[in-house]
Motif scaffolding. Structure first.
Motif, mmCIF file in Angstrom:
data_model
loop_
_atom_site.group_PDB
_atom_site.id
_atom_site.type_symbol
_atom_site.label_atom_id
_atom_site.label_comp_id
_atom_site.label_asym_id
_atom_site.label_seq_id
_atom_site.Cartn_x
_atom_site.Cartn_y
_atom_site.Cartn_z
ATOM 1 N N GLY A 1 4.500 8.181 -0.712
ATOM 2 C CA GLY A 1 5.499 7.167 -0.402
ATOM 3 C C GLY A 1 6.868 7.826 -0.407
ATOM 4 N N ALA A 2 7.849 7.113 0.083
ATOM 5 C CA ALA A 2 9.200 7.674 0.138
ATOM 6 C C ALA A 2 10.212 6.628 -0.297
ATOM 7 N N ILE A 3 11.250 7.107 -0.918
ATOM 8 C CA ILE A 3 12.383 6.266 -1.287
ATOM 9 C C ILE A 3 13.379 6.370 -0.136
ATOM 10 N N THR A 4 13.856 5.241 0.339
ATOM 11 C CA THR A 4 14.827 5.218 1.429
ATOM 12 C C THR A 4 16.104 4.560 0.936
ATOM 13 N N VAL A 5 17.216 5.206 1.216
ATOM 14 C CA VAL A 5 18.526 4.686 0.824
ATOM 15 C C VAL A 5 19.380 4.552 2.079
ATOM 16 N N THR A 6 20.007 3.391 2.237
ATOM 17 C CA THR A 6 20.916 3.143 3.351
ATOM 18 C C THR A 6 22.311 2.926 2.780
ATOM 19 N N VAL A 7 23.266 3.706 3.269
ATOM 20 C CA VAL A 7 24.657 3.603 2.827
ATOM 21 C C VAL A 7 25.482 3.139 4.025
ATOM 22 N N THR A 8 26.212 2.047 3.840
ATOM 23 C CA THR A 8 27.071 1.507 4.887
ATOM 24 C C THR A 8 28.501 1.502 4.374
ATOM 25 N N CYS A 9 29.417 2.008 5.206
ATOM 26 C CA CYS A 9 30.799 2.159 4.778
ATOM 27 C C CYS A 9 31.746 1.814 5.928
ATOM 28 N N ASN B 1 5.506 1.148 -6.115
ATOM 29 C CA ASN B 1 4.350 0.245 -6.274
ATOM 30 C C ASN B 1 3.061 0.854 -5.745
ATOM 31 N N SER B 2 3.136 2.030 -5.119
ATOM 32 C CA SER B 2 1.930 2.654 -4.583
ATOM 33 C C SER B 2 1.065 3.186 -5.724
ATOM 34 N N ALA B 3 -0.208 3.267 -5.453
ATOM 35 C CA ALA B 3 -1.159 3.752 -6.455
ATOM 36 C C ALA B 3 -0.976 5.256 -6.651
ATOM 37 N N PRO B 4 -1.305 5.769 -7.839
ATOM 38 C CA PRO B 4 -1.219 7.217 -8.060
ATOM 39 C C PRO B 4 -2.060 7.960 -7.019
ATOM 40 N N LEU C 1 8.482 10.595 -2.664
ATOM 41 C CA LEU C 1 8.202 10.346 -4.075
ATOM 42 C C LEU C 1 6.967 11.164 -4.436
ATOM 43 N N ASP C 2 7.055 11.921 -5.502
ATOM 44 C CA ASP C 2 5.941 12.771 -5.913
ATOM 45 C C ASP C 2 4.714 11.907 -6.196
ATOM 46 N N ARG C 3 3.641 12.145 -5.468
ATOM 47 C CA ARG C 3 2.455 11.299 -5.623
ATOM 48 C C ARG C 3 1.736 11.518 -6.961
ATOM 49 N N TYR C 4 2.019 12.621 -7.625
ATOM 50 C CA TYR C 4 1.345 12.898 -8.894
ATOM 51 C C TYR C 4 2.302 12.786 -10.086
#
Length: 144
Positions: free
Chosen positions: A103-111, A96-99, A137-140
């Protein structure tokens, strides 16, 4: 046989020592196996989270990113031999960030890792391990 001779008789001492020491050795061995299993699971879950974050960060849309992250995490867990009903949470809010904004994608894995088969008193039946991975996340990047 004299009484003095019977006092210093060691017959049966080794069997008694084995009976007293064997349970302690087995418990220490089982605890070591439990800690090793949890440690290995931590590394595998972390690896799955980082792979999932990377797969999500090269996607074009939030939906595609979530699907790619879940697939990558499950693939890594399967490859590592960790058969668990993993909970995979993907934070795609960076889409959702502007070009031009980072920003970063964060993934949480619980097992949940099963420990009940080790049969150690006081050791829980399962231990839940959680790993988190982030990828920029690539800003461009192009957007759809």
């Amino acid at each position: 046989m004299s009484t003095a001779h019977r006092i210093h008789d060691d017959h049966g001492a080794v069997s008694l020592e084995v009976i007293l020491i064997a349970p302690a050795v087995l418990i220490v061995l089982a605890l070591t196996m439990g800690f090793a299993r949890v440690g290995q699971a931590n590394m595998n879950v972390d690896s799955a989270a980082y792979a999932a974050a990377r797969a999500a960060s090269i996607s074009r849309t939030p939906g595609e990113a979530s699907g790619s992250a879940r697939e990558a995490a499950q693939d890594v867990l399967t490859q590592k031999g960790l058969d668990c009903p993993a909970d995979i949470a993907v934070d795609t809010s960076a889409f959702n960030s502007a070009p031009g904004e980072s920003g970063a994608i964060t993934v949480t894995v619980t097992c949940p890792v099963p420990l009940g088969d080790l049969a150690v008193p006081g050791l829980p039946g399962t231990r839940t391990v959680t790993g988190e991975g982030s990828s920029v996340l690539d800003r461009y990047r192009g957007r759809q």
